[in-house]
Scaffold this motif. Structure first.
Motif, PDB file in Angstrom:
ATOM      1  N   GLY A  82     -28.990 -81.175 -13.661  1.00 30.19           N
ATOM      2  CA  GLY A  82     -28.060 -80.543 -12.726  1.00 30.19           C
ATOM      3  C   GLY A  82     -28.534 -80.674 -11.292  1.00 30.19           C
ATOM      4  O   GLY A  82     -27.744 -80.945 -10.381  1.00 30.19           O
ATOM      5  N   GLU A  83     -29.853 -80.479 -11.080  1.00 28.34           N
ATOM      6  CA  GLU A  83     -30.405 -80.611  -9.728  1.00 28.34           C
ATOM      7  C   GLU A  83     -30.239 -82.032  -9.223  1.00 28.34           C
ATOM      8  O   GLU A  83     -29.895 -82.253  -8.054  1.00 28.34           O
ATOM      9  CB  GLU A  83     -31.882 -80.213  -9.731  1.00 28.34           C
ATOM     10  CG  GLU A  83     -32.113 -78.727  -9.936  1.00 28.34           C
ATOM     11  CD  GLU A  83     -33.559 -78.374 -10.222  1.00 28.34           C
ATOM     12  OE1 GLU A  83     -34.424 -79.284 -10.256  1.00 28.34           O
ATOM     13  OE2 GLU A  83     -33.834 -77.182 -10.423  1.00 28.34           O
ATOM     14  N   ASP A 127     -26.666 -82.544  -8.298  1.00 33.41           N
ATOM     15  CA  ASP A 127     -26.382 -81.881  -7.027  1.00 33.41           C
ATOM     16  C   ASP A 127     -26.902 -82.715  -5.863  1.00 33.41           C
ATOM     17  O   ASP A 127     -26.218 -82.884  -4.852  1.00 33.41           O
ATOM     18  CB  ASP A 127     -27.017 -80.484  -6.987  1.00 33.41           C
ATOM     19  CG  ASP A 127     -26.311 -79.488  -7.903  1.00 33.41           C
ATOM     20  OD1 ASP A 127     -25.162 -79.779  -8.325  1.00 33.41           O
ATOM     21  OD2 ASP A 127     -26.894 -78.432  -8.186  1.00 33.41           O
ATOM     22  N   GLY A 142     -24.710 -85.662  -5.351  1.00 32.46           N
ATOM     23  CA  GLY A 142     -23.475 -85.220  -4.697  1.00 32.46           C
ATOM     24  C   GLY A 142     -23.700 -84.981  -3.211  1.00 32.46           C
ATOM     25  O   GLY A 142     -22.855 -85.354  -2.380  1.00 32.46           O
ATOM     26  N   ASP A 143     -24.846 -84.385  -2.875  1.00 31.88           N
ATOM     27  CA  ASP A 143     -25.167 -84.158  -1.466  1.00 31.88           C
ATOM     28  C   ASP A 143     -25.320 -85.482  -0.724  1.00 31.88           C
ATOM     29  O   ASP A 143     -24.841 -85.627   0.410  1.00 31.88           O
ATOM     30  CB  ASP A 143     -26.457 -83.334  -1.327  1.00 31.88           C
ATOM     31  CG  ASP A 143     -26.293 -81.898  -1.810  1.00 31.88           C
ATOM     32  OD1 ASP A 143     -25.128 -81.446  -1.965  1.00 31.88           O
ATOM     33  OD2 ASP A 143     -27.322 -81.233  -2.034  1.00 31.88           O
TER      34      ASP A 143
END
Length: 139
Positions: free
Chosen positions: A73-74, A77, A80-81
């Protein structure tokens, strides 16, 4: 353990116990029953310990899976960033290009206006000279 193995162990313990000559005030049947009870208790204890070990292993596996999911998940993320940042940079570049095109268009329009003005002035001078020549020719 297999049921037949447990039964065999319990029977062997019962036979060994009943074969002993010590007499605690119990008869052979009572001693055999006690031996069967003790063997059953030992098997139950081992079974509980095995279940507890399996539960602990399952717990550890669950913790590892949860940690792996958190790391995934990290990473998602972070990806995505990075994608959002790249989109922002692309948007900034597009805005800058739009501003540059706008400025270039203003300059081209100004240059065209100046060229038109210069051409109009030149045409006016030519017409004026032509008019002067016509007046001179009519004298």
């Amino acid at each position: 353990m297999k049921t037949t193995t447990i039964s065999g162990i319990m029977l062997a313990v019962a036979v060994l116990v009943t074969g002993c000559n010590k007499n605690d005030g119990m008869g052979p049947a009572q001693e055999a029953g006690k031996a069967v009870d003790d063997a059953g208790s030992a098997v139950a204890t081992e079974s509980r310990e095995a279940v507890q070990a399996a539960d602990a292993a399952a717990e550890r596996a669950g913790d590892k899976m949860e940690a792996a999911a958190d790391r995934a998940g990290e990473k998602m993320d972070a990806a995505g960033d990075r994608a959002a940042a790249a989109a922002d940079r692309a948007g900034d570049r597009i805005d800058a290009a739009g501003q540059e095109i706008k400025q270039e268009s203003k300059e081209a329009a100004r240059d065209a206006k100046e060229a038109t003005s210069d051409a109009t002035a030149a045409a006016g001078r030519s017409v004026e000279r032509a008019g002067e020549k016509m007046q001179d020719a009519s004298k």
